[in-house]
Design a protein around this motif. Structure first.
Motif, PDB file in Angstrom:
ATOM      1  N   ILE A  35      -7.105   1.436  -1.792  1.00  0.00           N
ATOM      2  CA  ILE A  35      -6.028   1.699  -0.832  1.00  0.00           C
ATOM      3  C   ILE A  35      -6.225   2.999  -0.059  1.00  0.00           C
ATOM      4  CG2 ILE A  35      -4.327   0.351  -2.117  1.00  0.00           C
ATOM      5  CD1 ILE A  35      -3.230   3.038  -3.195  1.00  0.00           C
ATOM      6  N   THR A  44       0.831  -1.208   0.000  1.00  0.00           N
ATOM      7  CA  THR A  44       0.000   0.000   0.000  1.00  0.00           C
ATOM      8  C   THR A  44       0.863   1.255   0.000  1.00  0.00           C
ATOM      9  OG1 THR A  44      -1.834  -1.099   1.115  1.00  0.00           O
ATOM     10  CG2 THR A  44      -1.739   1.296   1.303  1.00  0.00           C
ATOM     11  N   GLY A 104      -6.042  -1.822   3.164  1.00  0.00           N
ATOM     12  CA  GLY A 104      -6.820  -1.753   1.940  1.00  0.00           C
ATOM     13  C   GLY A 104      -7.338  -3.113   1.527  1.00  0.00           C
TER      14      GLY A 104
END
Length: 479
Positions: free
Chosen positions: A59, A4, A97
């Motif tokens: 994300i 991420t 995410g």
């Protein structure tokens, strides 16, 4: 660094290829980014065991919620028997995410791609009507099964081997699963679809609805639908104009204490040097205009030419009148994008710069596409001795009818501010352009524009008489 964090740091240009580990074991390898919303969502084509799949990565803030909406939307479509890509997997992204994987429809194209490939997209054109009818048949199916796609545009319909798929589950709402939407619900949703089309298509709305009604017979109110279409179109226009002033997929915008810069993102590389020092491009060029209020030059740039217009500050008193409000470049930038959104011909606006001292404006620049057209005096003559031929007359009336339909006044309808190019009339010098909300103010502004345009030619001349007879007249209304 987590996955991420890597994706957030990469911004709009994540690396390729990129291996994405899956929470249940194994991985997929991204070989093409299809859409990137930095720090929020990414869509990619990826390979999983030699099989292409579609990967969505969530994300940003609310990743769980957006992923859940996507999953629930796709599930609602599948449960009601509406064709949509099959959901294959869902899981957590390393570092925070979610991801979601669906089947990848190879050799498919969106209806938007099919639309853009049509040889003609004029209102009522048979192939264009047929393509829109295909979308409306699927929309009718959605409505008959209690579903609504709240982001109804041609890019959200995917055509593969004559089968039309609905995509973007995040925008699918199950309002009454298994039961048809009410006429009011269907009407509001249809307005989103029709508002994507230029206003010239409004005359064909009822004809296009025949296909819809064959699949989902409802008692729709044409007047209410027309009002809803106009409302949604205004909202879309306002949203687009807002995007032209903030950093997003379409526009690159940079702000600092000293300047504000907005550029069409696809033009960023070509404009890089010009945006850094626009004045350096004036010296070596023959100027198109060198006046007190503005300086204009044509500049060869990349594989084409652009026009740079600098709005000058003539002195202290002039600056005191202007420093507290958006510059004429800002106004022209918005006006040009307004026209482009509405389908009114104007040189493409490419970039805008304001020199600032904090919130105070100073000089400003507007960069547009160069259009090698002739102004209307060159095309129609200055004497007004002849009426326009059918082609020229139709093109001239079209642009004014578009302005009237959108309640837009140009504010300076000199013949030199309208260009003739490839069978079209283009508007330039948009500094004074306005879109009016007040009916009475609009009527007065249009009357001034109309009268000023006719005055380009001698009173009583054949051309002036033809314009008096054919230019639209707006009846006076009270607010």
């Amino acid at each position: 660094m987590t996955l991420t964090a890597q994706l957030q740091e990469a911004g709009r240009a994540p690396a390729l290829p990129m291996r994405i580990p899956l929470s249940g074991g194994g991985s997929v390898t991204v070989d093409q980014w299809l859409r990137v919303l930095p720090g929020k969502r990414l869509v990619a084509r990826a390979m999983q065991d030699d099989t292409p799949v579609l990967l969505k990565l969530f994300i940003g803030a609310g990743a769980d919620r957006h992923c859940a909406r996507e999953r629930l939307g796709l599930s609602a479509l599948a449960q009601q028997g509406v064709a949509t890509p099959k959901l294959l997997a869902e899981g957590e992204v390393e570092g925070g995410g979610r991801y979601l994987i669906t089947e990848f429809l190879s050799a498919a194209q969106t209806l938007q791609q099919a639309w853009e490939a049509l040889p003609g997209r004029e209102p009522g054109q048979a192939e264009a009507m047929g393509l829109l009818g295909e979308a409306l048949a699927v929309i009718a199916e959605l409505h008959s099964k209690g579903l609504a796609q709240t982001d109804l545009h041609l890019g959200n319909f995917l055509l593969q081997s004559e089968q039309l798929f609905v995509i973007d589950g995040d925008a699918v709402e199950a309002l009454s699963p298994g039961r048809p939407l009410t006429a009011e619900q269907a009407q509001q949703n249809l307005a989103i679809f029709f508002a994507q089309l230029k206003s010239e298509w409004d005359a064909f709305t009822e004809l296009l609805l025949i296909t819809y009604l064959q699949h989902n017979p409802l008692a729709l109110n044409p007047d209410k639908l027309a009002a809803s279409i106009a409302r949604v179109r205004r909202q879309r226009q306002d949203d687009y104009l807002g995007k032209s002033l903030r950093d997003c997929t379409l526009f690159s915008v940079q702000r600092s204490w000293q300047r504000f810069t907005a550029v069409v993102r696809s033009e960023s590389e070509r404009m890089r040097g010009l945006l850094g020092d626009p004045d350096s491009y004036f010296g070596a060029q023959p100027l198109l205009k060198d006046g007190g209020s503005s300086t204009v030059a044509k500049v060869a740039l990349g594989d084409g030419s652009v026009v740079i217009k600098r709005y000058n500050i003539k002195g202290l008193m002039h600056w005191l009148k202007r420093f507290w409000r958006p510059s004429r470049a800002w106004h022209s930038w918005q006006a040009a994008h307004r026209l482009a959104f509405l389908g009114v011909a104007t040189p493409a606006p490419l970039a805008m710069i304001e020199r600032r001292f904090g919130p105070l404006r100073r000089e400003a620049w507007l960069i547009t596409e160069y259009c090698a057209g002739d102004h209307l005096f060159s095309v129609l003559g200055e004497s007004g001795e002849m009426e326009p031929d059918e082609t020229t007359g139709s093109a001239l009336l079209k642009v004014f009818q578009q302005l009237v339909a959108a309640r837009i006044s140009h504010g300076d309808c000199k013949a030199t501010n309208l260009l003739w190019l490839d069978g079209e009339v283009l508007l330039i010098d948009l500094d004074a352009m306005q879109q009016h909300q007040s009916p009475s103010q609009w009527q007065q502004a249009w009357a001034r524009d109309r009268a000023r345009f006719i005055r380009n030619w001698p009173q009583g001349s054949p051309l002036a008489n033809w314009l008096e007879q054919h230019l639209p007249v707006v009846a006076a209304k009270t607010d």
